[in-house]
Design a protein around this motif. Structure first.
Motif, PDB file in Angstrom:
ATOM      1  N   LYS A  64      21.679 -79.517  48.731  1.00  0.00           N
ATOM      2  CA  LYS A  64      20.812 -79.293  47.563  1.00  0.00           C
ATOM      3  C   LYS A  64      21.222 -80.211  46.416  1.00  0.00           C
ATOM      4  CE  LYS A  64      17.974 -75.731  48.322  1.00  0.00           C
ATOM      5  NZ  LYS A  64      16.635 -75.542  47.785  1.00  0.00           N
ATOM      6  N   ARG A  65      22.516 -80.325  46.151  1.00  0.00           N
ATOM      7  CA  ARG A  65      22.984 -81.214  45.084  1.00  0.00           C
ATOM      8  C   ARG A  65      22.555 -82.644  45.372  1.00  0.00           C
ATOM      9  NH1 ARG A  65      26.227 -84.852  43.012  1.00  0.00           N
ATOM     10  NH2 ARG A  65      27.082 -84.514  40.939  1.00  0.00           N
ATOM     11  N   HIS A  66      22.746 -83.074  46.600  1.00  0.00           N
ATOM     12  CA  HIS A  66      22.374 -84.439  46.968  1.00  0.00           C
ATOM     13  C   HIS A  66      20.861 -84.640  46.877  1.00  0.00           C
ATOM     14  CE1 HIS A  66      26.365 -85.106  49.355  1.00  0.00           C
ATOM     15  NE2 HIS A  66      26.544 -85.056  48.049  1.00  0.00           N
ATOM     16  N   TYR A  67      20.107 -83.623  47.254  1.00  0.00           N
ATOM     17  CA  TYR A  67      18.646 -83.711  47.150  1.00  0.00           C
ATOM     18  C   TYR A  67      18.223 -83.976  45.700  1.00  0.00           C
ATOM     19  CZ  TYR A  67      13.826 -82.105  46.666  1.00  0.00           C
ATOM     20  OH  TYR A  67      12.497 -82.009  46.340  1.00  0.00           O
ATOM     21  N   PHE A  68      18.815 -83.229  44.773  1.00  0.00           N
ATOM     22  CA  PHE A  68      18.407 -83.343  43.375  1.00  0.00           C
ATOM     23  C   PHE A  68      19.003 -84.545  42.659  1.00  0.00           C
ATOM     24  CE2 PHE A  68      17.409 -78.812  44.029  1.00  0.00           C
ATOM     25  CZ  PHE A  68      16.096 -78.825  43.583  1.00  0.00           C
TER      26      PHE A  68
END
Length: 184
Positions: A64-68
């Motif tokens: 999720k962090r990498h997605y955002f």
């Protein structure tokens, strides 16, 4: 569940269920699906599953962090893949937590316990290739840990083993996809 091969007819051995095990299954109804045949392994399986749960949840957070935060020319396509993986890891976590409950255990979602029990690390990379690399490392660790869990569980809990085999297949697919992104 100790099936026996004790009965013989015309030199042929027959598979015979253990009547004692079937009788024991009629008792302790509050244990649900957990019958005495789980023996001493149930608590160990629940512990392995709680560690796998922590790993999946840390993976969800990392993806999720990498997605955002992914940025760069190729980031939209790779970020979309990070989101797909995050959602699949979340599904794995749900399946694992459900199995823990079926086994009479308590799924451990405590944030303070996640990193200490997770096999994979959280990552705060800021460049796309480092994100892909961190996720590939985590997927490879997941593949290895699921392979080891499957071997440890063996025939002690066929239901859990099949679930882990299914999750392992997804993790192998994730690792292959990330490997393809690594060179971009």
């Amino acid at each position: 569940m100790k099936a026996d091969v004790s009965s013989k007819t015309n030199g042929h051995k027959h598979l015979v269920l253990d009547q004692g095990g079937l009788d024991a299954a009629r008792k302790s109804l509050d244990d649900g699906a957990v019958t005495p045949s789980y023996g001493p392994w149930r608590d160990d399986v629940v512990q392995l599953l709680n560690d796998a749960l922590a790993t999946e949840l840390v993976c969800v957070l990392r993806y999720k962090r990498h997605y955002f935060t992914a940025n760069g020319v190729e980031s939209p396509a790779i970020a979309d893949e990070f989101l797909v993986h995050a959602n699949e890891e979340s599904g794995h976590a749900d399946r694992i937590a459900e199995r823990i409950v079926q086994l009479g255990g308590e799924p451990d979602f405590a944030p303070s316990h996640l990193l200490e029990r997770s096999h994979a690390a959280y990552d705060e990379s800021t460049d796309l290739q480092s994100m892909v690399r961190a996720n590939l490392i985590a997927e490879r660790i997941a593949v290895e840990s699921y392979r080891q869990m499957i071997a440890l569980i063996g025939d002690k809990d066929p239901t859990t083993r099949r679930m882990l085999e299914d999750i392992l297949s997804d993790e192998e697919e994730h690792a292959d996809e990330l490997k393809d992104w690594l060179g971009h």
